[in-house]
Design a protein around this motif. Structure first.
Motif, PDB file in Angstrom:
ATOM      1  N   PHE A  58      46.058  22.002  26.075  1.00  0.00           N
ATOM      2  CA  PHE A  58      46.212  22.166  27.513  1.00  0.00           C
ATOM      3  C   PHE A  58      45.857  23.598  27.928  1.00  0.00           C
ATOM      4  O   PHE A  58      45.972  24.539  27.132  1.00  0.00           O
ATOM      5  N   GLY A  59      45.427  23.724  29.165  1.00  0.00           N
ATOM      6  CA  GLY A  59      45.105  25.046  29.700  1.00  0.00           C
ATOM      7  C   GLY A  59      45.552  25.162  31.147  1.00  0.00           C
ATOM      8  O   GLY A  59      45.955  24.177  31.773  1.00  0.00           O
ATOM      9  N   LEU A  60      45.468  26.366  31.687  1.00  0.00           N
ATOM     10  CA  LEU A  60      45.851  26.628  33.074  1.00  0.00           C
ATOM     11  C   LEU A  60      44.674  27.251  33.823  1.00  0.00           C
ATOM     12  O   LEU A  60      44.067  28.213  33.336  1.00  0.00           O
ATOM     13  N   ALA A  61      44.364  26.698  34.979  1.00  0.00           N
ATOM     14  CA  ALA A  61      43.391  27.309  35.898  1.00  0.00           C
ATOM     15  C   ALA A  61      44.183  27.921  37.044  1.00  0.00           C
ATOM     16  O   ALA A  61      44.942  27.216  37.721  1.00  0.00           O
ATOM     17  N   ILE A  62      44.025  29.221  37.257  1.00  0.00           N
ATOM     18  CA  ILE A  62      44.882  29.953  38.200  1.00  0.00           C
ATOM     19  C   ILE A  62      44.039  30.700  39.225  1.00  0.00           C
ATOM     20  O   ILE A  62      43.024  31.319  38.892  1.00  0.00           O
ATOM     21  N   ASN A  77      53.966  26.096  23.823  1.00  0.00           N
ATOM     22  CA  ASN A  77      53.061  26.200  22.669  1.00  0.00           C
ATOM     23  C   ASN A  77      51.810  25.354  22.812  1.00  0.00           C
ATOM     24  O   ASN A  77      50.865  25.505  22.042  1.00  0.00           O
ATOM     25  N   ASP A  78      51.802  24.425  23.769  1.00  0.00           N
ATOM     26  CA  ASP A  78      50.637  23.555  23.965  1.00  0.00           C
ATOM     27  C   ASP A  78      49.609  24.153  24.921  1.00  0.00           C
ATOM     28  O   ASP A  78      48.553  23.558  25.141  1.00  0.00           O
ATOM     29  N   ILE A  79      49.917  25.314  25.514  1.00  0.00           N
ATOM     30  CA  ILE A  79      48.999  25.952  26.473  1.00  0.00           C
ATOM     31  C   ILE A  79      48.184  26.999  25.718  1.00  0.00           C
ATOM     32  O   ILE A  79      48.684  28.055  25.346  1.00  0.00           O
ATOM     33  N   TYR A  80      46.901  26.686  25.497  1.00  0.00           N
ATOM     34  CA  TYR A  80      46.063  27.500  24.610  1.00  0.00           C
ATOM     35  C   TYR A  80      45.150  28.474  25.352  1.00  0.00           C
ATOM     36  O   TYR A  80      44.598  29.384  24.740  1.00  0.00           O
ATOM     37  N   GLU A  81      44.961  28.246  26.649  1.00  0.00           N
ATOM     38  CA  GLU A  81      44.062  29.153  27.373  1.00  0.00           C
ATOM     39  C   GLU A  81      44.393  29.152  28.852  1.00  0.00           C
ATOM     40  O   GLU A  81      44.858  28.150  29.410  1.00  0.00           O
ATOM     41  N   VAL A  82      44.155  30.307  29.475  1.00  0.00           N
ATOM     42  CA  VAL A  82      44.353  30.480  30.913  1.00  0.00           C
ATOM     43  C   VAL A  82      43.094  31.135  31.474  1.00  0.00           C
ATOM     44  O   VAL A  82      42.579  32.099  30.893  1.00  0.00           O
ATOM     45  N   THR A  83      42.599  30.600  32.583  1.00  0.00           N
ATOM     46  CA  THR A  83      41.482  31.258  33.269  1.00  0.00           C
ATOM     47  C   THR A  83      41.954  31.624  34.677  1.00  0.00           C
ATOM     48  O   THR A  83      42.684  30.865  35.324  1.00  0.00           O
ATOM     49  N   VAL A  84      41.517  32.787  35.157  1.00  0.00           N
ATOM     50  CA  VAL A  84      42.031  33.326  36.426  1.00  0.00           C
ATOM     51  C   VAL A  84      40.887  33.735  37.342  1.00  0.00           C
ATOM     52  O   VAL A  84      40.004  34.507  36.952  1.00  0.00           O
ATOM     53  N   LEU A 112      36.310  25.452  36.139  1.00  0.00           N
ATOM     54  CA  LEU A 112      35.007  25.379  35.477  1.00  0.00           C
ATOM     55  C   LEU A 112      34.971  26.241  34.217  1.00  0.00           C
ATOM     56  O   LEU A 112      34.511  25.814  33.157  1.00  0.00           O
ATOM     57  N   CYS A 113      35.478  27.468  34.348  1.00  0.00           N
ATOM     58  CA  CYS A 113      35.427  28.408  33.223  1.00  0.00           C
ATOM     59  C   CYS A 113      36.430  28.058  32.129  1.00  0.00           C
ATOM     60  O   CYS A 113      36.275  28.485  30.985  1.00  0.00           O
ATOM     61  N   LEU A 114      37.435  27.276  32.468  1.00  0.00           N
ATOM     62  CA  LEU A 114      38.369  26.788  31.452  1.00  0.00           C
ATOM     63  C   LEU A 114      37.708  25.730  30.582  1.00  0.00           C
ATOM     64  O   LEU A 114      37.993  25.641  29.378  1.00  0.00           O
ATOM     65  N   LEU A 115      36.825  24.951  31.191  1.00  0.00           N
ATOM     66  CA  LEU A 115      36.269  23.792  30.499  1.00  0.00           C
ATOM     67  C   LEU A 115      34.805  23.933  30.115  1.00  0.00           C
ATOM     68  O   LEU A 115      34.229  23.004  29.525  1.00  0.00           O
ATOM     69  N   SER A 116      34.185  25.060  30.390  1.00  0.00           N
ATOM     70  CA  SER A 116      32.759  25.196  30.084  1.00  0.00           C
ATOM     71  C   SER A 116      32.387  26.632  29.725  1.00  0.00           C
ATOM     72  O   SER A 116      32.460  27.527  30.567  1.00  0.00           O
ATOM     73  N   THR A 117      31.983  26.825  28.474  1.00  0.00           N
ATOM     74  CA  THR A 117      31.485  28.142  28.055  1.00  0.00           C
ATOM     75  C   THR A 117      30.172  28.467  28.768  1.00  0.00           C
ATOM     76  O   THR A 117      29.872  29.631  29.036  1.00  0.00           O
ATOM     77  N   ASN A 140      48.519  31.992  20.519  1.00  0.00           N
ATOM     78  CA  ASN A 140      47.084  32.272  20.428  1.00  0.00           C
ATOM     79  C   ASN A 140      46.392  32.245  21.787  1.00  0.00           C
ATOM     80  O   ASN A 140      45.171  32.384  21.865  1.00  0.00           O
ATOM     81  N   CYS A 141      47.158  32.053  22.845  1.00  0.00           N
ATOM     82  CA  CYS A 141      46.564  31.850  24.162  1.00  0.00           C
ATOM     83  C   CYS A 141      45.822  33.094  24.659  1.00  0.00           C
ATOM     84  O   CYS A 141      46.342  34.210  24.611  1.00  0.00           O
ATOM     85  N   LEU A 142      44.603  32.869  25.130  1.00  0.00           N
ATOM     86  CA  LEU A 142      43.802  33.927  25.732  1.00  0.00           C
ATOM     87  C   LEU A 142      43.749  33.722  27.244  1.00  0.00           C
ATOM     88  O   LEU A 142      43.708  32.591  27.733  1.00  0.00           O
ATOM     89  N   VAL A 143      43.752  34.822  27.976  1.00  0.00           N
ATOM     90  CA  VAL A 143      43.652  34.783  29.436  1.00  0.00           C
ATOM     91  C   VAL A 143      42.305  35.372  29.825  1.00  0.00           C
ATOM     92  O   VAL A 143      42.038  36.553  29.575  1.00  0.00           O
ATOM     93  N   TYR A 144      41.438  34.536  30.409  1.00  0.00           N
ATOM     94  CA  TYR A 144      40.092  34.943  30.791  1.00  0.00           C
ATOM     95  C   TYR A 144      40.051  35.169  32.306  1.00  0.00           C
ATOM     96  O   TYR A 144      40.293  34.241  33.074  1.00  0.00           O
ATOM     97  N   CYS A 145      39.777  36.395  32.724  1.00  0.00           N
ATOM     98  CA  CYS A 145      39.671  36.732  34.148  1.00  0.00           C
ATOM     99  C   CYS A 145      38.201  36.807  34.530  1.00  0.00           C
ATOM    100  O   CYS A 145      37.431  37.560  33.918  1.00  0.00           O
ATOM    101  N   LEU A 146      37.808  36.021  35.517  1.00  0.00           N
ATOM    102  CA  LEU A 146      36.403  35.964  35.914  1.00  0.00           C
ATOM    103  C   LEU A 146      35.909  37.333  36.378  1.00  0.00           C
ATOM    104  O   LEU A 146      36.660  38.093  36.997  1.00  0.00           O
ATOM    105  N   PRO A 147      34.645  37.660  36.093  1.00  0.00           N
ATOM    106  CA  PRO A 147      34.099  38.979  36.434  1.00  0.00           C
ATOM    107  C   PRO A 147      33.885  39.162  37.926  1.00  0.00           C
ATOM    108  O   PRO A 147      33.763  38.198  38.685  1.00  0.00           O
ATOM    109  N   SER A 148      33.846  40.431  38.342  1.00  0.00           N
ATOM    110  CA  SER A 148      33.685  40.802  39.753  1.00  0.00           C
ATOM    111  C   SER A 148      32.300  41.368  40.012  1.00  0.00           C
ATOM    112  O   SER A 148      31.646  41.902  39.099  1.00  0.00           O
ATOM    113  N   VAL A 149      31.875  41.284  41.250  1.00  0.00           N
ATOM    114  CA  VAL A 149      30.608  41.892  41.672  1.00  0.00           C
ATOM    115  C   VAL A 149      30.809  43.373  41.981  1.00  0.00           C
ATOM    116  O   VAL A 149      29.996  44.219  41.623  1.00  0.00           O
TER     117      VAL A 149
END
Length: 556
Positions: A146-150, A231-238, A517-522, A284-293
């Motif tokens: 499972f993951g979180l889109a925030i 423990n089931d939340i493996y990734e977060v994208t923000v 999108l970024c949670l589910l697609s490299t 092991n959860c990683l938090v990925y923050c989308l890049p800015s312009v």
């Protein structure tokens, strides 16, 4: 130590101890009891408290916000007073916030998450981050991914639980951003970080508390049906604007508060959910923050570009997120340019005499019926309750109607009219006489400033691309504020050129959609990281002739 006693109707009194000479506003914001758009500097008039017992002498600055009767009744602005002794006070009723928009436009895409699970030859499960094994779990646990889109907005926060094995959204929770107590816009929060000791870390703690609470609620809601644990939340994208991501990471945003307005980083930023943020997630959860312009075109806009895929559209698309910071992107056949403008908190219902958030009791639409001296006012109220004030959509629709009926000059001045009264020498347009809801000349000025900022930004980008408004095929309006607006209010109040009224569409919370999108697609992540380097950013303050453009855009 002086005691602060707070009475609220039939509730049990709340009693707190306060250091003598503490500013009353700052003391109460520390308890999350009050907030104000200006962050407590005395210019918005929203931190109202009623002193029931205790000696609090009225300040001269309060005359602008309270009548003589209100002052005599004990109403004060908390930010203008220090605590001298024990106080008993009453707060204004808490707003019941209307629906926070969590859904947004989402294109079709191919799912290939960065985090994945695979069985090894022994029947155990390998947890992969890209091509790297980050954990080995006993047995087949591939169905526990499972993951979180925030979306972290300046005003609201939305978190959605996603089953990463199939892309299904299982739950969504939202709240107001707790950082509102430090100010309603990014500039006041940057300023708080600059002048307040540990200001960045204080604001980081606040947003992390919001996220922990939302995640805990999601886990509690989904535990019974899905046996979900942290423990089931493996990734977060923000997705979030540049300031919000700095504050989430605890990185000082001060460099964005002064010229040349450079962020500490543009991203993407990858954090440990446990080690860096102490969130209730897998070890092991990683938090990925989308890049800015840029400093003021953030990852929320990158997310919107991805979700709506405007860079792949052969036409000319204008994407706008209207809020306290107006951010916009123009795609001319796939070539992207962007700018940002300080629209201010007026469009969120703040800094307005009778303004409030989009909560139950707020007027969300105003219609003027009839003509000439026989005009009457019709209103729509969120929750069908007794009107309490104007939210942003109600404010814009009121100004649009005043403009349409000619009660408003092009300069923004109110004309004489049976519905325009003078109070203390200042003109008020009466919206609801019974409930004392009105629009002042200063309120209209606030709308003009927001209108001038947004319209001039659109004009500047169109000119920079050697285009006309007629060449724009579609206007996509994103965000919480835009979802409550009608196209005729946007064009009638002059935020968006009237030529574009028929091509305006609403795309909702595309910041969360892009995070999804970024949670589910490299592949989408890679596209987003590439896009931010290809966008041509226009710094309006450095643009030749921009001041004249802005002044002209303020006219109705």
């Amino acid at each position: 130590m002086p005691r602060i006693i707070i009475k609220n109707g039939a509730d049990i009194d709340r009693v707190y101890e306060c250091d003598p000479e503490d500013n009353l506003y700052h003391f109460m914001t520390g308890l999350n009891l009050i907030d104000a758009p200006c962050g407590g500097v005395g210019c918005c008039g929203k931190c109202k408290v009623k002193i029931l017992e205790g000696n609090v002498i009225p300040a001269d600055a309060e005359k602008e916000f309270f009548s003589e009767q209100e002052t005599a009744a004990g109403w004060r602005l908390a930010c203008l007073h220090t605590v001298k002794g024990e106080l008993t006070l009453e707060l204004e009723p808490e707003e019941v916030i209307g629906e926070i928009i969590s859904k947004g436009f989402l294109k079709e895409f191919t799912k290939k998450p960065y985090i994945s699970k695979h069985l090894d030859e022994l029947g155990n499960t390998l947890v992969m981050a890209g091509n790297e094994v980050i954990d080995r779990e006993v047995g087949d646990t591939r169905n526990r991914l499972f993951g979180l889109a925030i979306d972290i907005g300046t005003t609201t926060v939305v978190a959605a639980l996603i089953d990463m094995s199939n892309g299904r959204e299982l739950s969504s929770m939202s709240c107001l951003n707790g950082q509102k107590i430090f100010g309603q816009d990014v500039i006041t929060r940057i300023n708080y970080a600059m002048i307040q000791k540990n200001g960045t870390l204080i604001q980081q703690k606040t947003i992390l508390t919001d996220l922990k609470n939302l995640i805990a609620k999601i886990i509690a809601e989904c535990h019974r049906e899905y046996d979900l644990t942290a423990n089931d939340i493996y990734e977060v994208t923000v997705g979030g604007n540049t300031t919000m991501i700095h504050l989430l990471a605890g990185i000082d945003p001060s460099s964005m508060g002064t010229a040349p307005y450079t962020p500490g980083f543009r991203g993407p930023l990858i954090l440990s959910g446990i080690n860096d943020l102490q969130l209730p997630v897998s070890k092991n959860c990683l938090v990925y923050c989308l890049p800015s312009v840029s400093a003021f075109v953030g990852g929320d806009i990158t997310a919107g570009i991805l979700a709506c895929s405007i860079q792949q559209n052969p036409g000319n698309i204008l994407f706008i997120d209207i809020g306290t910071n107006g951010e916009m992107v123009l795609s001319k056949g796939g070539k992207l340019s962007a700018c940002s403008c300080a629209a201010g908190p007026a469009l969120e219902g703040m800094n307005i005499s009778c303004g409030m958030r989009a909560a139950n009791g707020s007027i969300e639409e105003v219609k003027l019926r009839g003509d000439g001296a026989d005009i009457s006012v019709a209103i729509s109220v969120i929750g069908n309750e007794k009107p309490k004030g104007l939210c942003g959509s109600g404010l814009l629709s009121a100004v649009a109607e005043l403009n349409r009926t000619g009660i408003l000059r092009k300069s923004g001045r109110l004309l004489d009219h049976p519905l325009v009264e003078k109070v203390a020498g200042k003109k008020h347009f009466i919206i609801d006489q019974e409930n004392d809801i009105y629009l002042t000349q200063q309120d209209i000025r606030q709308v003009q400033l927001a209108k001038g900022a947004i319209l001039s930004g659109i004009q500047a980008m169109v000119q920079a691309n050697e285009m006309t408004f007629g060449e724009i095929n579609q206007v996509m309006v994103a965000g919480q504020f835009g979802a409550n607006l009608k196209a005729e209010s946007l064009t009638g109040a002059g935020l968006i050129p009237s030529e574009l009224e028929d091509v305006i569409t609403y795309v909702g919370n595309t910041s969360k959609s892009g995070a999804y999108l970024c949670l589910l697609s490299t592949e989408e992540r890679a596209t987003g990281e590439k896009i931010v380097d290809e966008v041509s950013y226009i710094e309006l303050s450095r643009l030749a002739g921009y001041e004249k453009l802005f002044i002209k855009a303020m006219k109705f």
